[in-house]
Design a protein around this motif. Structure first.
Motif, PDB file in Angstrom:
ATOM      1  N   ASP A  56       0.704  -1.164   0.114  1.00  0.00           N
ATOM      2  CA  ASP A  56      -0.187  -0.179  -0.434  1.00  0.00           C
ATOM      3  C   ASP A  56       0.679   1.299  -0.369  1.00  0.00           C
ATOM      4  N   LYS A  57       1.862   1.701   0.820  1.00  0.00           N
ATOM      5  CA  LYS A  57       3.471   2.742   1.268  1.00  0.00           C
ATOM      6  C   LYS A  57       3.631   3.026  -0.271  1.00  0.00           C
ATOM      7  N   ALA A  58       4.270   2.076  -1.238  1.00  0.00           N
ATOM      8  CA  ALA A  58       4.732   1.445  -1.665  1.00  0.00           C
ATOM      9  C   ALA A  58       4.144   1.870  -3.662  1.00  0.00           C
ATOM     10  N   GLY A  84       6.746  -0.752 -12.415  1.00  0.00           N
ATOM     11  CA  GLY A  84       6.444  -1.220 -10.583  1.00  0.00           C
ATOM     12  C   GLY A  84       4.843  -1.719 -10.070  1.00  0.00           C
ATOM     13  N   LEU A  85       4.286  -0.047 -10.347  1.00  0.00           N
ATOM     14  CA  LEU A  85       2.820  -0.432 -10.440  1.00  0.00           C
ATOM     15  C   LEU A  85       2.196  -2.060 -10.586  1.00  0.00           C
ATOM     16  N   GLU A  96      -5.556  -8.095 -14.705  1.00  0.00           N
ATOM     17  CA  GLU A  96      -6.544  -8.118 -15.700  1.00  0.00           C
ATOM     18  C   GLU A  96      -5.539  -6.615 -14.951  1.00  0.00           C
ATOM     19  N   VAL A  97      -5.186  -5.770 -14.150  1.00  0.00           N
ATOM     20  CA  VAL A  97      -5.048  -4.931 -13.321  1.00  0.00           C
ATOM     21  C   VAL A  97      -3.383  -4.322 -13.533  1.00  0.00           C
ATOM     22  N   TYR A 102       1.660  -2.551 -17.201  1.00  0.00           N
ATOM     23  CA  TYR A 102       2.135  -3.221 -18.547  1.00  0.00           C
ATOM     24  C   TYR A 102       2.591  -2.963 -19.548  1.00  0.00           C
ATOM     25  N   LEU A 103       1.338  -2.508 -20.004  1.00  0.00           N
ATOM     26  CA  LEU A 103       0.861  -2.594 -20.913  1.00  0.00           C
ATOM     27  C   LEU A 103       0.875  -0.175 -21.689  1.00  0.00           C
TER      28      LEU A 103
END
Length: 202
Positions: A56-58, A84-85, A96-97, A102-103
């Motif tokens: 969460d912090k990241a 990173g996300l 999916e997220v 990545y895309l």
């Protein structure tokens, strides 16, 4: 900026120290109004926080960094944040997220003509697809990464990518093809004296 770079390097000596350096860099950057350095420090801090198990912090720090990089139009760094996300989303099982992030990173790297970013992102997408049970789709992305690493003559990265392609063919139960990729990767890892890569292929 120097502290932000140190934060990225120092990560190998422990995430607590990495976060400490990142916080110092953030404070200094804000004081001297150096937004780019602040964004990079936030990125490195998010990276370390993820490896501490504080996703969460990241995510919060990654998003703060992303806003800065978008304002400054720093395209490659935007791509790094999206990667990173994506990694966090994949770790949380959000296929999916993760794919969406990545895309987004891939489009940014392509716009910037950043070959290393393009290669890394394609490889990561391929790994994600294989992990989720879509090896055929994985191979398409992984082979793009192979082509880029070969073009850049990046042997260690090429060997890693070839290993990943082998893994995907193994998932398809195409054993002979998988072994062919593993053998090629092994030769490259040995040429580079890359002990960890050699051990993984074995």
């Amino acid at each position: 900026s120097l502290l932000a770079k140190i934060s990225g390097v120092i990560f190998g000596r422990g995430t607590d120290l990495s976060i400490q350096y990142a916080d110092s860099a953030i404070q200094l950057s804000q004081k001297i109004k150096f937004a780019s350095a602040e964004g990079k420090a936030l990125y490195y801090k998010g990276y370390a926080e993820f490896y501490q198990g504080e996703s969460d912090k990241a995510v919060k720090d990654y998003l703060s960094a992303l806003k800065i990089f978008q304002r400054l139009n720093e395209i490659v760094w935007q791509g790094k944040v999206y990667q990173g996300l994506a990694f966090i989303a994949a770790d949380e099982g959000k296929f999916e997220v993760s794919t969406k992030y990545y895309l987004a990173a891939l489009r940014l790297y392509e716009h910037a003509k950043d070959e290393n970013g393009i290669a890394n992102t394609n490889l990561n997408i391929g790994v994600l697809y294989n992990d989720e049970g879509f090896p055929r789709e994985a191979i398409q992305y992984q082979k793009i990464a192979v082509d880029y690493y070969r073009k850049m003559n990046s042997k260690a990265n090429l060997a890693n990518a070839l290993t990943r392609v082998g893994n995907s063919y193994w998932s398809l139960k195409s054993t002979d093809t998988a072994l062919m990729y593993y053998d090629t990767a092994l030769v490259l890892f040995q040429q580079e004296k890359h002990k960890r890569g050699t051990a993984i292929v074995y």
